[in-house]
Design an enzyme around this catalytic site. Structure first.
Site, PDB file in Angstrom:
ATOM      1  N   GLU A 167      58.965   5.297  59.824  1.00  0.00           N
ATOM      2  CA  GLU A 167      58.587   5.862  58.530  1.00  0.00           C
ATOM      3  C   GLU A 167      57.093   5.685  58.290  1.00  0.00           C
ATOM      4  OE1 GLU A 167      60.388   8.252  55.783  1.00  0.00           O
ATOM      5  OE2 GLU A 167      61.433   7.112  57.325  1.00  0.00           O
ATOM      6  N   TYR A 209      57.055  -8.451  58.023  1.00  0.00           N
ATOM      7  CA  TYR A 209      57.640  -7.142  57.693  1.00  0.00           C
ATOM      8  C   TYR A 209      59.157  -7.237  57.659  1.00  0.00           C
ATOM      9  CZ  TYR A 209      58.147  -2.074  57.643  1.00  0.00           C
ATOM     10  OH  TYR A 209      58.449  -0.786  57.288  1.00  0.00           O
ATOM     11  N   ASP A 218      52.977   0.962  57.528  1.00  0.00           N
ATOM     12  CA  ASP A 218      53.911   0.124  58.277  1.00  0.00           C
ATOM     13  C   ASP A 218      54.075   0.646  59.698  1.00  0.00           C
ATOM     14  OD1 ASP A 218      54.266  -1.435  56.046  1.00  0.00           O
ATOM     15  OD2 ASP A 218      56.051  -0.357  55.385  1.00  0.00           O
ATOM     16  N   ASP A 265      56.760   0.949  61.556  1.00  0.00           N
ATOM     17  CA  ASP A 265      58.022   1.552  61.975  1.00  0.00           C
ATOM     18  C   ASP A 265      57.900   3.074  61.940  1.00  0.00           C
ATOM     19  OD1 ASP A 265      57.940   2.073  59.297  1.00  0.00           O
ATOM     20  OD2 ASP A 265      59.745   0.953  58.773  1.00  0.00           O
ATOM     21  N   HIS A 278      58.200  -5.967  65.852  1.00  0.00           N
ATOM     22  CA  HIS A 278      58.117  -6.905  66.960  1.00  0.00           C
ATOM     23  C   HIS A 278      58.703  -8.267  66.661  1.00  0.00           C
ATOM     24  CE1 HIS A 278      55.769  -3.970  69.043  1.00  0.00           C
ATOM     25  NE2 HIS A 278      54.834  -3.978  68.128  1.00  0.00           N
ATOM     26  N   ARG A 332      61.568  -4.814  57.587  1.00  0.00           N
ATOM     27  CA  ARG A 332      62.434  -3.800  58.212  1.00  0.00           C
ATOM     28  C   ARG A 332      62.352  -3.981  59.722  1.00  0.00           C
ATOM     29  NH1 ARG A 332      60.084  -0.824  53.879  1.00  0.00           N
ATOM     30  NH2 ARG A 332      61.667  -0.291  52.324  1.00  0.00           N
ATOM     31  N   GLU A 362      50.400   1.978  52.127  1.00  0.00           N
ATOM     32  CA  GLU A 362      51.394   2.702  51.328  1.00  0.00           C
ATOM     33  C   GLU A 362      51.369   2.340  49.852  1.00  0.00           C
ATOM     34  OE1 GLU A 362      53.745   1.771  55.194  1.00  0.00           O
ATOM     35  OE2 GLU A 362      52.212   0.829  53.965  1.00  0.00           O
TER      36      GLU A 362
END
Length: 955
Positions: free
Chosen positions: A101, A325, A97, A99, A372, A327, A11
């Site tokens: 998003e 990470y 990422d 997740d 995780h 989030r 990203e």
């Protein structure tokens, strides 16, 4: 040269730079710089689509809620670059990422790039060499269920916002917005303020004293104790009163000032003895490792960082390989992380500080599945704060240290100790009686028993407290100590046993008032949203930023104060869209999005039910939506959002924007802000703007009356101008206070009827009414203290200073929107003070005009504020400078303004390079096209069909 080239897309540029060294020369790492496409505004749709099913939302609600995506204008250059790189690649790795998003970004890249080479989904939750190598060997397929959940959320938010926001525009004000989470968050803040407005304080008194006693080494130890009971009745404290100021129970002893002072006198000569000692073991366990929500809360409490700054700083730490990470809803640690934490705790504090078995923390969130692991230092062995101090500074270092301490402490031993509570008793030597006005009279004869208590904690083994102690928000019934960080200090008590005598001194009576519910802070609002299951913790920072930027919530220190605008918005939503701001309903929507991500709920059927209501049938399956399993989402599910909007009926905008303050005064939320309306003592209508520094709970009827009478927008008569005889008045206007003169209407011309046989004469036009002189007050003046002399002086402006002997132009001094200035023709020059308007001479004015003119706010070139090093792309030195619109980073070619949460002192070189990379990716700002018909290019209608999603992603 390698025969195989692999393209890896992440990203952000920072993430790309961090990952590249771990992959080698066979891998080309490039950043998409976030999402490359999104739903367009309906006005941006191609011409042939503006009349079709996509016209309202850029979503076809009639055919499976099919979204129409477009590549963002600022991302077309980036997409072209990615396509060029993909032509030379043999494999494509999507490393966004893990997740929802990130999965959606990866899916959009596939849809746009249409790769003809093998595609692998590469996921990792920390950026270290070991993690990247593991991710390369454990790739997977794209998880379309996560994409479905993200897309459903995006469509849901579009439907919600585009249907409800226009209602707010029409009935409250332009530019407002409604949102699935932001509206509920605003309601929480407004409801808390309503509780504070309805709150009525109560007064209660207590008695404290200093006592001395003890055995052995503790003999003579002084400690403080507080009155707890009288003749077996507990003494009332703030917890015993409701929000109306009434006692919840009449079984308590309520002390007023008279009784408390009498009690002090009745106990001054009394003998005190220990009537009880209670000792209990004390055990305290460490807090779980950080999730997104708890990290935001602790950073707010301990570091005074708002949610947006916390997430931005955490993002930088993650992308540069310092933490995992950021989030995540999970409190789980990997086996490697647990070993690293236990090993580091033993090395730094000793093996006795590590429990025999590793600690395992259960996730509080039943839907914890976004990532995780909890947020922790990156790597299979942690770097201590001392080891990263050279690379990190400012907020990044503080946040890393906080995460490191929390992670290590989570695997340390419990804190151990004991708590002791001592009860002291004495008999009164005189009668104790309440005052006549006491709500609950107290009448105690001499000899009544008074009992005082003191308690304290002794920590015998600090355990995890040696590394970290969790903060907490200020409670309602405490003095605030420890609210922002550590808990209250430990009271040291002497060794006492039942029957021991103690000496008393300094008995003091003190009065207290009950406190209203505390306002939300960012930390407590985040906790409240998470507790109710509303929204995702990873979005709370953005949600709070939105409600602040929209003007719904104002910051007062750490507290979040709702504006009067928020009261109007929430009232409209509660009365006409009650289900949409219902806490359970919003939480149920989040659960349904989780079921879509898990593959147990069909997104089309759920959206159909949400938008059209019960009884609607899915276009794809023909199945009645009411038959779809899942939680019932309330009234909006039965009626459907579309029907709710269509059947609103007549909304009384004036009633929605009006709040009864009391004493015949009404607050109204107007286009230019809140104002008060009421009647003066003589019956005249009064109107006054509400000052920005008056919070809603502070606007009592008495305060409102004061504002009306001192700041009324009505005329304040100052007297007559002796030269013209006209009345001079002062007013509060849209742009602030000003003075003007009252010019009477000219007399109407007398009319005579025409004689018989004569033609009617043309009616004479009434003489035009002259324009009154008007002048704004200086910044140093106020309506309350303004005199007639000052007003007349203001009305002489603009003042003629003189004539320029060279050009013959007149020079005037006047006051303007941006302060005092000189004007000569079209050439204006700023003055330093308002007094210069009346005092400056022609010579002084000519001296100012002899100097080179600078643009407003322009100044001599200043030295850079910071030097950040050499940009890896342009290979030019990057510095931080102070510009017209605030500080910015530049490499001499590209300029990028610092964001709201970037500070000059704390910005890192990597963050500066990232801002420049994002600015380059956007490309130069486009000039608006000419509106001239002769030069305007005709827009060619798009010929291709609307972009559809890929084939069904269901297995």
């Amino acid at each position: 040269m390698s025969t195989s080239q692999k393209l890896v897309i992440v990203e952000s540029p920072t993430k790309a730079r961090t990952i590249a060294p771990f992959l080698g020369s066979d891998y080309e790492v490039e950043a998409s710089v976030g999402h490359i496409r999104d739903l367009p505004q309906p006005s941006e749709l191609p011409a042939e689509m503006k009349k079709g099913p996509y016209k309202k939302f850029a979503v076809d609600v009639e055919n499976g809620f099919d979204p129409y995506y477009v590549v963002d204008a600022g991302k077309k250059k980036k997409v072209a670059e990615l396509k060029r790189l993909l032509k030379d690649a043999d494999e494509l790795y999507l490393a966004t990422d893990e997740d929802r998003e990130g999965e959606a970004i990866a899916w959009h890249l596939l849809e746009v790039l249409k790769p003809k080479v093998p595609v692998k989904r590469m996921v990792f939750h920390e950026i270290t060499r070991e993690a990247i190598q593991r991710a390369l060997t454990n790739t997977r397929e794209l998880d379309t269920r996560l994409v479905d959940a993200q897309e459903t959320r995006r469509i849901l938010d579009r439907l919600y916002g585009y249907e409800v926001s226009p209602v707010l525009w029409r009935k409250v004000g332009p530019g407002l917005s409604a949102g699935r989470v932001q509206s509920v968050a605003t309601r929480l803040v407004v409801e808390r303020e309503r509780e504070r407005m309805a709150f009525r304080s109560a007064t209660y008194w207590d008695v404290t004293g200093t006592f001395t006693g003890g055995r052995g080494e503790t003999e003579g130890t002084a400690f403080t104790a507080r009155l707890a009971s009288l003749d077996g009745r507990r003494v009332a404290t703030g917890r015993d009163f409701d929000d109306a100021g009434q006692l919840k129970s009449r079984e308590v002893a309520h002390l007023d000032a008279t009784a408390a002072e009498a009690l002090v006198g009745a106990l001054t000569e009394a003998s005190f003895a220990v009537v009880g000692v209670d000792t209990k073991p004390y055990t305290r366990r460490p807090a779980a490792p950080f999730t997104t929500s708890t990290l935001q809360q602790e950073a707010s409490r301990k570091l005074r960082m708002n949610s947006r700054a916390t997430m931005r700083t955490a993002q930088s730490l993650y992308e540069n390989g310092y933490i995992t990470y950021m989030r995540t809803d999970s409190t789980t640690l990997s086996a490697e992380a647990i070993s690293a934490a236990r090993r580091q705790a033993a090395d730094l504090y000793g093996p006795e500080y590590v429990p025999e078995k590793p600690r395992v923390y259960a996730n509080k969130s039943k839907n914890a599945q976004e990532a995780h692991e909890a947020i922790r230092p990156a790597g299979d062995s942690f770097r201590t704060p001392a080891q990263v101090a050279g690379a990190l500074s400012g907020d990044e270092f503080k946040l890393y240290e906080l995460i490191w301490k929390r992670t290590v402490a989570s695997q340390m031993a419990d804190a151990k100790g004991s708590t002791a509570s001592i009860r002291l008793g004495a008999s009164t030597t005189a009668q104790v009686t309440s005052g006549e006005a006491a709500a609950l009279p107290l009448d105690l004869a001499p000899g009544a028993t008074a009992e005082f208590t003191a308690s304290g904690t002794v920590i015998t083994f600090r355990g995890f407290l040696a590394a970290y102690e969790e903060g907490r928000d200020a409670g309602r019934y405490e003095d605030g100590a420890g609210a922002a960080g550590s808990s209250k200090g430990e009271a040291r008590l002497p060794d006492l046993e039942k029957g021991d005598d103690v000496a008393s001194s300094d008995l003091t009576a003190a009065g207290h008032e009950t406190s209203p519910p505390p306002r939300y802070t960012e930390a407590s609002l985040t906790a409240a949203l998470e507790e109710r299951g509303i929204g995702r913790p990873s979005t709370y920072a953005a949600t709070i930023s939105v409600i602040v930027d929209r003007g719904y919530v104002l910051r007062r220190g750490q507290a979040l104060v709702p504006s009067w605008l928020a009261f109007s918005v929430v009232r409209l939503l509660e009365e006409h869209f009650g289900s949409l701001v219902d806490y359970d309903f919003t939480a149920a929507m989040e659960s349904d999005l989780d079921r879509i991500a898990a593959g147990t709920q069909d997104r089309v059927e759920w959206l159909t039910r949400f938008y059209y209501g019960d009884g609607a049938r899915s276009q794809e399956t023909g199945m009645a939506v009411a038959e779809v399993t899942g939680e019932d989402l309330g009234r909006v599910e039965k009626a459907g959002l579309s029907r709710l909007v269509e059947n609103l009926g007549d909304i009384d905008a004036r009633a929605i924007n009006s709040i009864d303050v009391g004493d015949g005064i009404t607050l109204r939320v107007g286009r230019y802000g809140p104002y008060l309306e009421g009647a003066g003592s003589d019956g005249s209508a009064l109107r006054a703007s509400v000052p920005d520094d008056v919070a809603p709970d502070e606007l009592t009827p008495a305060k409102a009356r004061e504002i009306l009478e001192t700041r009324s927008d009505g005329d304040i008569e100052l007297g007559e101008d002796p030269e013209t005889g006209r009345q001079i008045v002062a007013k509060n206007g849209r742009y602030g206070p000003y003075v003007t003169e009252v010019i009477p209407d000219p007399p109407a011309a007398a009319e005579t009827a025409p004689a018989e046989g004569e033609k009617p004469k043309a009616r004479k036009k009434a003489p035009a009414k002259p324009k009154p002189r008007t002048s704004s007050l200086f910044a140093s003046m106020s309506l309350e203290t303004l005199t007639l002399e000052q007003a007349l002086r203001l009305l002489t402006l603009p003042r003629v200073v003189g004539t320029d002997p060279e050009s013959g132009e007149e020079i005037t001094a006047q006051n303007g929107r941006y302060g005092p200035y000189l004007k000569k023709g079209t050439d204006s020059r700023s003055l330093e003070t308002e007094d210069q308007i009346f005092d400056i001479t022609l010579e002084q004015a000519l001296a100012i005009y002899s100097q080179p003119k600078q643009r407003r706010g322009q100044r001599a070139a200043a030295a850079p504020l910071r030097e950040l090093g050499t940009d890896p792309v342009s290979e030019k030195p990057v510095v931080v400078k102070d510009g017209r619109f605030g500080p910015y980073v530049t490499d001499g070619t590209t300029n990028a303004t610092l964001r709201k949460d970037d500070s000059v002192e704390a910005i890192t070189p990597e963050r500066g390079f990232e801002l420049l990379a994002e600015k380059r990716a956007k490309g130069p700002a486009k000039r608006p096209a000419s509106r001239s018909r002769s030069t305007a290019a005709k827009k060619t209608p798009a010929k291709k069909a609307p972009a559809k999603k890929a084939a069904p992603k269901k297995s």
